[in-house]
Structure formats: structure tokens, C-alpha cells
Design an enzyme around this catalytic site. Structure first.
Site, PDB file in Angstrom:
ATOM      1  CE  LYS A 126      -3.401   2.401   2.781  1.00  0.00           C
ATOM      2  NZ  LYS A 126      -4.643   2.337   3.594  1.00  0.00           N
ATOM      3  CD  GLU A 175       5.686  -4.030   3.521  1.00  0.00           C
ATOM      4  OE1 GLU A 175       5.137  -4.683   4.348  1.00  0.00           O
ATOM      5  OE2 GLU A 175       6.221  -2.663   4.004  1.00  0.00           O
ATOM      6  CE  LYS A 204      -5.949   2.083  -0.347  1.00  0.00           C
ATOM      7  NZ  LYS A 204      -6.285   2.133   1.169  1.00  0.00           N
TER       8      LYS A 204
HETATM    9  C1  PBG Z   1      -7.398   3.402   5.541  1.00  0.00           C
HETATM   10  C2  PBG Z   1      -7.670   3.253   4.125  1.00  0.00           C
HETATM   11  C3  PBG Z   1      -7.495   4.083   3.320  1.00  0.00           C
HETATM   12  C4  PBG Z   1      -8.169   3.567   1.970  1.00  0.00           C
HETATM   13  C5  PBG Z   1      -8.374   2.237   2.563  1.00  0.00           C
HETATM   14  N1  PBG Z   1      -7.991   2.247   3.675  1.00  0.00           N
HETATM   15  C6  PBG Z   1      -6.887   5.580   3.239  1.00  0.00           C
HETATM   16  C7  PBG Z   1      -5.819   5.888   3.556  1.00  0.00           C
HETATM   17  O1  PBG Z   1      -5.000   4.860   3.637  1.00  0.00           O
HETATM   18  O2  PBG Z   1      -5.472   7.065   3.863  1.00  0.00           O
HETATM   19  C8  PBG Z   1      -8.034   4.312   0.648  1.00  0.00           C
HETATM   20  C9  PBG Z   1      -9.198   3.952  -0.104  1.00  0.00           C
HETATM   21  C10 PBG Z   1      -9.517   4.675  -1.439  1.00  0.00           C
HETATM   22  O3  PBG Z   1      -8.972   5.854  -1.465  1.00  0.00           O
HETATM   23  O4  PBG Z   1     -10.567   4.275  -2.022  1.00  0.00           O
HETATM   24  N2  PBG Z   1      -6.263   2.993   6.249  1.00  0.00           N
END
Ligand code: PBG
Length: 331
Positions: free
Chosen positions: A201, A240, A255
Site C-alpha cells: 500500500k 512486503e 493499492k
Molecule cells: C485506511 C484506508 C484508506 C483507504 C482504504 N483504507 C485511506 C488511507 O490509507 O489514507 C483508501 C481507499 C480509497 O482511496 O478508495 N487505512
């Protein structure tokens, strides 16, 4: 090895619709989709989210209705995110551990409405519950503490599993949380609960609309670069993923989505594990903005981007366009 022109004319197989269908290498079906849903308080509430045109926050009754819709559309799984009221947010995010919080209510409502006809994926991270908008506990300097946070995330995951979650999806990027959560699930008798790790992520500029949707955007000071990954790094994503598999993840996620398809392809080539991607809020907003500007046609943009995820090696995609895509795929 390909013969040269004119023995080979690659346009031959493209000439008709039936032939294109016959030679298509990748298929996209509603079963490839996971539908993220935002939960809010009240009854009969559908609150539009300004930066995500076409997406709303639903109260518990609406969430149950969306889950039924998912079943009808052949979408196998929904992902839940709560919009926690400001007075239930705190520095330690304790609302995440409340067995009656919006997430747990939503899980139970879906279970009542749909039984086991749809999977419920729940996000593990503290940002929807903290007063500072970070995913974990912070020290006086604002640094997100790893091991202290993991201890809370374990309790959050167990709270969700107790409420009936099928897939625990830690999105926090703390080190070691998959092992800790897996151990707690096993010890707690939740041996069938899956973990889909947000393994790679990135600290991305594409999360803005999501933060508005869960109400953490205005609260967040600074960024998440001390725990989410540097967009410049690819090898590190493989490390990771390797660690999360070793710690007990059933599947892994990359992501954001489209800007990171190279990571999807590398993960898929290296590991024998199901890979998912999250077409995040900013990507959804870009498509909608293009449509609003007359720069593209929504249905075609949505299906093309989702097909790209499958071609890159994804088992499935989290997308706010899931219901639309499923409808289009049903013809
Ligand atoms: C929370 C989380 C986030 C997203 C999913 N879980 C935001 C972040 O990490 O700030 C983003 C999902 C999206 O932008 O559609 N940890």
C-alpha cells in the site's frame, strides 16, 4: 515466434466479433469484483459524497440493501468502511473496539439479510476512528507507533471477526500485524476467517475522496509516509508481500490500482498467492471527472480499466464502480 507479414496478419483474428471473442485472453465477470461501501449512522440515510459523485454513505438498513443488491448482481464480496461520528473519535481510536460500532452493526445486518451468500471484508486500521486521522497510535511528536498500534489492531480484528466478518483486511501498513492478527484469530476460534493483507500500500495522492468519505480528511495533519510505501519502490513491495504471506495472509492486495499495475504483475509472477488490487477513490474520481468533462464514456472506461487489472494478474478488484460493472457485464 511470429512469422513475418504477410504470412502473419494480426488483424485476421480481430476482424469479427465472434473471432475477437474466441481469441480473448482474459475474462472479466461480476465474480471478480469487491464492492466498497461506506457506513453511516441513522436510518434511511443515503448521504452523497461530494468528491465521489455517484457514491453515498448508507445507514445500516441501506448497507443491508446494498449487500442484497450485490448478491443479485453476482458480486461475491462487499468491503465496509465506517463514517464515525466526530464525538466517537479519539486519540486512541477506541471506537474501533466497540462491539456495537457501525462496522459491527453493518456486518450483523448483512448477515441477517444475506446469510452466507455474500462475503464481508472489513478494513483494519484506526483512521476512521482517530481524532488525528492517522491509522495508528501516535506519540507526542506525531509518529505512528508500530508495536503499540499492532496490539490495538489485533483487538479491532477480533472485534470484527466476532461480529461475523469473513475477510479481515489490514490496511494500516504496520510491521508484523499479519502474524499477530493470524495468531489471535486462531486462538479465538476464528480459524476460517481469511486475511487479505493490504501488503503493498503506497503513500498515495489518490486517497483524497476516501478520506472525505470516512471523515478523516480534515483531521489528518501531515501524511502517512512513515508507514505507507514510497511510490518510487517496487522491490520493496515484493518484500512486503513475502513477509505477509509468511505471516499468514491468505491473499494480498496492491493499492492504488492502475498506477501500480507493474507491481501487480511482479507480485503475480513471483508468488503463488491470490493478488487483488484496489482501484481507489481518486481513480474513481478521475474516471467520473473525465466523463463529466466529456473526455470519455463511463461504461467503456470502467470495463477497460477493470479488464486491465485482470490482464495484469489480479484475482479480483475492489472498485466503487462494482455495481455498474456487474450490471454491464450481465448485459
Ligand atoms: C485506511 C484506508 C484508506 C483507504 C482504504 N483504507 C485511506 C488511507 O490509507 O489514507 C483508501 C481507499 C480509497 O482511496 O478508495 N487505512
Amino acid at each position: 515466434m511470429t512469422a513475418s507479414y504477410p504470412a502473419t496478419r494480426l488483424r485476421r483474428t480481430r476482424a469479427t466479433s465472434w473471432s475477437r471473442a474466441l481469441h480473448r485472453e482474459t475474462v472479466l465477470t461480476p465474480a471478480d469484483l469487491i464492492w466498497p461501501l461506506f457506513v453511516t449512522s441513522g436510518r434511511g440515510v443515503a448521504e452523497p459524497i461530494t468528491s465521489l459523485p455517484g457514491v453515498s454513505r448508507w445507514s445500516i438498513d441501506g448497507i443491508a440493501a446494498r449487500a442484497k443488491e450485490a448478491v443479485a448482481l453476482g458480486i461475491p464480496c462487499v468491503a465496509l468502511f465506517p463514517h464515525t461520528p466526530a464525538d466517537r473519535r479519539s486519540a486512541d481510536g477506541a471506537e474501533a473496539l466497540n462491539p456495537d460500532n457501525l462496522m459491527c452493526q453493518a456486518i450483523r445486518a448483512i448477515r441477517d439479510a444475506c446469510g452466507s451468500d455474500v462475503g464481508v471484508l472489513t478494513d483494519v486500521a484506526l483512521d476512521p476512528y482517530t481524532s488525528h486521522g492517522q491509522d495508528g497510535l501516535v506519540d507526542d511528536a506525531g509518529y505512528v507507533l508500530n508495536d503499540d498500534t499492532v496490539a490495538v489492531l489485533v483487538d479491532q480484528a477480533i472485534n470484527q471477526a466476532d461480529a461475523g466478518a469473513d475477510i479481515i483486511a489490514p490496511s494500516d501498513m504496520m510491521d508484523g500485524r499479519i502474524r499477530a492478527i493470524r495468531l489471535a484469530l486462531e486462538m479465538g476460534g476464528h480459524t476460517q476467517v481469511q486475511i487479505m493483507s493490504y501488503a503493498a500500500k503506497y503513500a498515495s495522492a489518490f486517497y483524497g475522496p476516501f478520506r472525505e468519505a470516512v471523515g478523516s480528511g480534515g483531521l489528518l495533519k501531515g501524511d502517512k509516509k512513515t508507514y505507507q510505501m514510497d511510490p518510487a519502490n517496487g522491490d520493496e513491495a515484493l518484500r512486503e508481500v513475502a513477509m505477509d504471506i509468511a505471516e499468514g495472509a491468505d491473499s494480498v492486495m496492491v493499492k492504488p490500482g492502475l498506477p501500480y499495475l507493474d507491481i501487480v504483475a511482479r507480485v503475480k509472477a513471483r508468488f503463488d498467492v491470490p493478488v487483488f488490487a484496489y482501484q481507489v477513490s481518486g481513480e474513481y474520481a478521475m474516471i467520473e471527472a473525465a466523463v463529466a468533462a466529456g473526455a470519455g464514456e463511463r461504461d467503456a472506461l470502467v470495463l477497460e480499466t477493470l479488464m486491465a487489472f485482470k490482464r495484469a494478474g489480479c484475482s479480483g478488484v475492489l472498485t466503487y464502480h462494482a455495481a455498474l460493472a456487474a450490471r454491464l457485464l450481465a448485459g
